[in-house]
Design a protein around this motif. Structure first.
Motif, PDB file in Angstrom:
ATOM      1  N   UNK A   1      38.210  16.861 -10.720  1.00 30.57           N
ATOM      2  CA  UNK A   1      39.086  17.990 -10.403  1.00 30.57           C
ATOM      3  C   UNK A   1      40.500  17.510 -10.083  1.00 30.57           C
TER       4      UNK A   1
ATOM      5  N   UNK B   1      37.827  30.658 -10.128  1.00 28.80           N
ATOM      6  CA  UNK B   1      38.120  32.047  -9.769  1.00 28.80           C
ATOM      7  C   UNK B   1      39.515  32.428 -10.259  1.00 28.80           C
ATOM      8  N   UNK B   2      40.470  31.556 -10.020  1.00 24.39           N
ATOM      9  CA  UNK B   2      41.831  31.840 -10.476  1.00 24.39           C
ATOM     10  C   UNK B   2      41.877  31.940 -11.996  1.00 24.39           C
ATOM     11  N   UNK B   3      41.141  31.055 -12.668  1.00 25.21           N
ATOM     12  CA  UNK B   3      41.147  31.063 -14.133  1.00 25.21           C
ATOM     13  C   UNK B   3      40.524  32.348 -14.669  1.00 25.21           C
TER      14      UNK B   3
ATOM     15  N   UNK C   1      30.888  25.326 -15.771  1.00 23.39           N
ATOM     16  CA  UNK C   1      31.953  24.557 -15.123  1.00 23.39           C
ATOM     17  C   UNK C   1      33.180  24.387 -15.991  1.00 23.39           C
ATOM     18  N   UNK C   2      33.174  25.021 -17.167  1.00 29.48           N
ATOM     19  CA  UNK C   2      34.285  24.821 -18.102  1.00 29.48           C
ATOM     20  C   UNK C   2      35.520  25.647 -17.745  1.00 29.48           C
ATOM     21  N   UNK C   3      35.437  26.425 -16.666  1.00 26.37           N
ATOM     22  CA  UNK C   3      36.636  27.167 -16.261  1.00 26.37           C
ATOM     23  C   UNK C   3      37.597  26.289 -15.461  1.00 26.37           C
ATOM     24  N   UNK C   4      37.204  25.051 -15.214  1.00 30.33           N
ATOM     25  CA  UNK C   4      38.127  24.138 -14.555  1.00 30.33           C
ATOM     26  C   UNK C   4      37.930  24.072 -13.053  1.00 30.33           C
ATOM     27  N   UNK C   5      38.889  23.424 -12.396  1.00 34.22           N
ATOM     28  CA  UNK C   5      38.752  23.132 -10.969  1.00 34.22           C
ATOM     29  C   UNK C   5      38.859  24.385 -10.112  1.00 34.22           C
ATOM     30  N   UNK C   6      39.576  25.385 -10.604  1.00 27.71           N
ATOM     31  CA  UNK C   6      39.765  26.620  -9.829  1.00 27.71           C
ATOM     32  C   UNK C   6      39.262  27.798 -10.659  1.00 27.71           C
TER      33      UNK C   6
ATOM     34  N   UNK D   1      41.903  26.969 -22.128  1.00 26.94           N
ATOM     35  CA  UNK D   1      40.798  26.017 -22.181  1.00 26.94           C
ATOM     36  C   UNK D   1      40.149  25.844 -20.819  1.00 26.94           C
ATOM     37  N   UNK D   2      40.925  26.171 -19.756  1.00 27.87           N
ATOM     38  CA  UNK D   2      40.415  25.917 -18.412  1.00 27.87           C
ATOM     39  C   UNK D   2      40.477  24.443 -18.117  1.00 27.87           C
ATOM     40  N   UNK D   3      39.369  23.786 -18.186  1.00 32.08           N
ATOM     41  CA  UNK D   3      39.365  22.342 -17.945  1.00 32.08           C
ATOM     42  C   UNK D   3      39.753  21.612 -19.233  1.00 32.08           C
TER      43      UNK D   3
ATOM     44  N   UNK E   1      42.335  28.416  -0.958  1.00 30.12           N
ATOM     45  CA  UNK E   1      41.041  28.083  -1.537  1.00 30.12           C
ATOM     46  C   UNK E   1      40.984  26.573  -1.733  1.00 30.12           C
TER      47      UNK E   1
ATOM     48  N   UNK F   1      42.296  16.754 -13.400  1.00 27.11           N
ATOM     49  CA  UNK F   1      42.422  17.716 -14.507  1.00 27.11           C
ATOM     50  C   UNK F   1      43.078  19.022 -14.075  1.00 27.11           C
ATOM     51  N   UNK F   2      43.418  19.131 -12.812  1.00 30.04           N
ATOM     52  CA  UNK F   2      44.019  20.377 -12.308  1.00 30.04           C
ATOM     53  C   UNK F   2      45.336  19.993 -11.651  1.00 30.04           C
TER      54      UNK F   2
ATOM     55  N   UNK G   1      39.626  23.586  -3.462  1.00 32.91           N
ATOM     56  CA  UNK G   1      39.021  23.446  -4.779  1.00 32.91           C
ATOM     57  C   UNK G   1      37.555  23.024  -4.626  1.00 32.91           C
ATOM     58  N   UNK G   2      36.678  23.770  -5.288  1.00 32.82           N
ATOM     59  CA  UNK G   2      35.250  23.506  -5.180  1.00 32.82           C
ATOM     60  C   UNK G   2      34.547  24.437  -4.219  1.00 32.82           C
TER      61      UNK G   2
END
Lengths: 337, 210
Positions: A95, B41-43, B34-39, A57-59, A304, A98-99, A306-307
Motif C-alpha cells: 500500500x 472506499x475512496x476509489x 483488493x484490486x481497488x487499491x489501498x483506499x 485501475x485502482x491499484x 481513514x 502503490x498509493x 489505510x487498511x
C-alpha cells in the motif's frame, strides 16, 4: 438402419410433408429473434465496455518481482531502531508503494508507481546553499556515509484525510544543517524537487508551478523528529516514494514532505511554497495537522487509516503535540494553518 | 395473427440495462479481490460518482442526438439511462454516507451544509429524486404532459450541479471535470439552437397576424 436412412433421404425430396416446412412467419420470427439477440448482446457489451473503460485501475501493477539479489542490494544498514517512533500497526509495503501523491509522475495515486519505474536516482547530488557558512554540493551516497541511518516509525497524515504508518529509514535534517553551519540570518529552509520534464512527465503540464518547492521554519527543520529519509521498510526508498531522498515531518500534512530533493537553501525570508501559492486559502505554509481547522472542502476532524474501514479521530499535530506544540506557542493556529 | 405490431427495438433497453450493470459488478469484484487499491472506499466512491455523471449526461444527450441525426432510438432509451444515472447516484451517496462516513449522519449533515462541493452534489441528487419517481408513462398522464415536462426541466440544474460537484472536488487538476463540463455545455448549446430554429418560423408567421 438402412431403411431409415433411405426414408430420411426421401424426406429431402420434393415430396417432403408440408407440416415439416417451417412456416414463413415462424421462420421470420426466428430470424428476428436471432437478430434481436445479436443486437442485445452487442448493445450490452458495448455499453458495458464503454462504461467500465472509464474506471481507474485502482491499484497499479505490483513492481516486477524482485530477485533475492535485488532485495539484498536494496537493503539499508540501519544503525538504530525504535527511537521516537510509534508502535502502531504499520501500513503494508504494497500500500505504501502503490498509493502515492507524487504529481510529477501523475495526479492519480496509482500513477507514480507505474510511471516512475525508469526514473534515474543515480548519480544524484544535493546543493546546499543560501544562509550557510559551508555551502556545498553533496552526493547522496556521501550522505549515507556521513550520517548513521536510523529507523523511525511515524504516522503520516495526508491533507486528503487518509493516513498511514510508515517505517522510514533516514537521519535527522538537523544533522545535515549543523554540518553546513547556518548563519545568524538563516530563519527558513527551502527545499526543491528535481526539475526534469523528460523524466517527470507531469512537469510538461501546468498542474502545479514546477519545480515543487516546500519550506520549513528553521526551528521546525532542526527539530529531532524532522528526517531526511533515504528508505522505508529497511530498504532503499522506492522511486514513487521520493527516491533518492525526501523530507519527513510527521506532524504536518504530507504535501509538506517534499520528494526527490536536489536543493536545500537556507533563507532569511519565508520561501514561496508550491501548494500554498497554488491555493492559499486551502494550503497554508505551516500545514500542521489540526483536527480543529477544516480544509475548505472537507473536515480534518477524522481520517481513514489505510487498511481500516472506520474512520478514526485525527489528533492535534498528528499525535506529536507533546514534542512539537511548543514550537507554535502563542501562535493563532487558525490563522497560520 | 402474425401481423401483430412488434415493439420496436426490443433489444435496446435490455442491452443498455445489462451493460450498465457492468461498472457496479466490476467495482464489487475489484473490492473483493483488493484490486481497488489501498483506499478502496475512496476509489469506489469516485468511480460510482463518475458513472452516475456520465449516465446523467448520456440521458441529456438523447434529445440533441435525435435533433442532429433524426434517429428516434435515443428517445426510446432516454428514460432508462436517466434511471440508471439515478441508481448510480444513489449508490455513490450510499457509499459516501454508509462506508466513508460510517453512517455518522451528523458528520454527513455537517458536510452537506459546510462544504460547497458536497452541497451541490447533494442538491443534484435531491433534484433527481422527483424525476425518478415520475418517470413512468402513468405519471405523465396523471400530471399532464405540460406539468410533467416542466418538472423534468430539473434535469438541467441537476446535471449542472453534478458537474460543479466534480469541478469543486478536485484538488488541482481540472482537466477531467472540464471534459464533462464541455460536453454538457455542447449538449445545452444544441438544444438552445434547435429551440431558436423552432421558434423563429413560428414568430415569422405569427408576427403579421398579431
Amino acid at each position: 438402419m438402412g431403411y431409415r436412412r433411405q426414408a430420411d433421404m426421401a424426406d429431402q425430396g420434393s415430396n417432403r410433408p408440408k407440416d415439416e416446412v417451417t412456416p414463413e412467419a415462424l421462420f421470420r420470427r426466428r430470424r428476428e429473434f436471432l437478430k434481436d439477440s445479436l443486437l442485445f448482446t452487442a448493445t450490452s457489451v458495448g455499453v458495458g465496455l464503454g462504461l467500465t473503460s472509464l474506471l481507474g485501475g485502482g491499484r497499479s501493477e505490483p513492481p516486477p518481482s524482485e530477485t533475492v539479489a535485488d532485495a539484498e542490494a536494496s537493503r539499508l544498514d540501519v544503525a538504530r531502531r525504535g527511537a521516537l517512533g510509534t508502535t502502531e500497526a504499520q501500513t503494508p509495503y504494497g500500500d505504501v508503494t502503490t498509493y502515492n501523491n507524487f504529481y510529477e509522475f501523475g495526479v492519480d495515486k496509482d500513477e507514480p508507481a507505474r510511471r516512475a519505474r525508469a526514473f534515474r536516482t543515480r548519480p544524484w547530488t544535493v546543493t546546499i546553499d543560501g544562509e550557510v557558512a559551508q555551502p556545498q554540493i553533496v552526493d547522496v551516497d556521501q550522505l549515507r556515509r556521513w550520517f548513521p541511518l536510523e529507523e523511525r516509525v511515524y504516522r503520516m497524515r495526508c491533507v486528503e484525510a487518509w493516513s498511514m504508518v510508515i517505517p522510514w529509514v533516514g537521519f535527522p535534517l538537523a544533522d545535515l544543517l549543523k554540518r553546513v553551519e547556518p548563519t545568524a540570518r538563516a530563519r527558513y529552509v527551502a527545499l526543491t524537487t528535481l526539475l526534469d520534464p523528460q523524466q517527470m512527465p507531469e512537469q510538461k503540464g501546468r498542474v502545479l508551478d514546477w519545480p515543487y518547492v516546500e519550506g520549513l521554519r528553521l526551528d521546525e527543520a532542526m527539530h529531532p523528529l524532522t528526517l531526511i529519509a533515504l528508505g522505508l521498510y529497511g530498504r532503499v526508498l522506492p522511486r514513487q516514494n521520493g527516491a533518492p531522498l525526501r523530507l519527513v515531518v510527521p506532524w504536518k500534512y504530507d504535501f509538506k514532505v517534499i520528494k526527490s530533493i536536489v536543493h536545500i537553501r537556507l533563507t532569511a525570508d519565508q520561501p514561496r511554497t508550491t501548494w500554498s501559492a497554488a491555493a492559499p486559502a486551502e494550503y497554508g505554509f505551516f500545514a500542521n495537522v489540526n483536527p480543529a481547522v477544516d480544509h475548505p472542502r472537507w473536515s480534518q476532524a477524522s481520517e481513514r487509516r489505510i487498511g481500516e474501514l472506520a474512520r478514526r479521530p485525527t489528533l492535534p499535530f498528528n499525535g506529536y503535540a507533546d514534542q512539537v506544540a511548543g514550537l507554535y506557542a502563542g501562535m493563532d493556529l487558525r490563522r497560520f494553518f | 395473427m402474425e401481423t401483430r405490431r412488434r415493439r420496436p427495438l426490443p433489444w435496446l433497453n435490455p442491452g443498455i440495462l445489462v451493460g450498465a450493470m457492468a461498472p457496479a459488478v466490476t467495482i464489487l469484484m475489484r473490492a473483493r479481490s483488493g484490486a481497488l487499491g489501498a483506499n478502496p472506499i475512496a476509489e469506489a466512491l469516485n468511480e460510482l460518482g463518475l458513472i452516475a455523471l456520465v449516465l446523467l449526461i448520456a440521458s441529456l444527450a438523447c434529445t440533441p442526438l435525435k435533433t442532429l441525426t433524426g434517429w428516434t432510438w435515443p428517445m426510446r432509451a432516454r428514460r432508462l439511462i436517466g434511471l440508471l444515472a439515478f441508481t448510480y447516484a444513489a449508490l455513490h451517496l450510499t457509499v459516501y454516507a454508509g462506508l466513508d462516513q460510517g453512517l455518522d449522519l451528523r458528520a454527513v449533515l455537517a458536510d452537506v451544509v459546510k462544504r460547497r462541493f458536497i452541497f451541490v452534489g447533494f442538491a443534484a441528487f435531491v433534484m433527481m429524486i422527483p424525476l425518478a419517481l415520475t418517470s413512468t408513462g402513468a405519471s405523465v398522464r396523471r400530471m399532464g404532459y405540460v406539468k410533467w415536462k416542466q418538472l423534468h426541466l430539473l434535469v438541467y440544474p441537476a446535471a449542472l450541479c453534478a458537474v460543479i460537484h466534480f469541478v469543486w472536488r478536485v484538488k488541482k487538476d481540472l482537466r477531467e471535470p472540464l471534459v464533462y463540463a464541455t460536453i454538457l455545455g455542447a449538449l445545452l448549446l444544441v438544444r438552445v439552437i434547435a429551440a431558436r430554429r423552432r421558434s423563429r418560423p413560428a414568430a415569422a408567421t405569427s408576427g403579421p397576424n398579431a
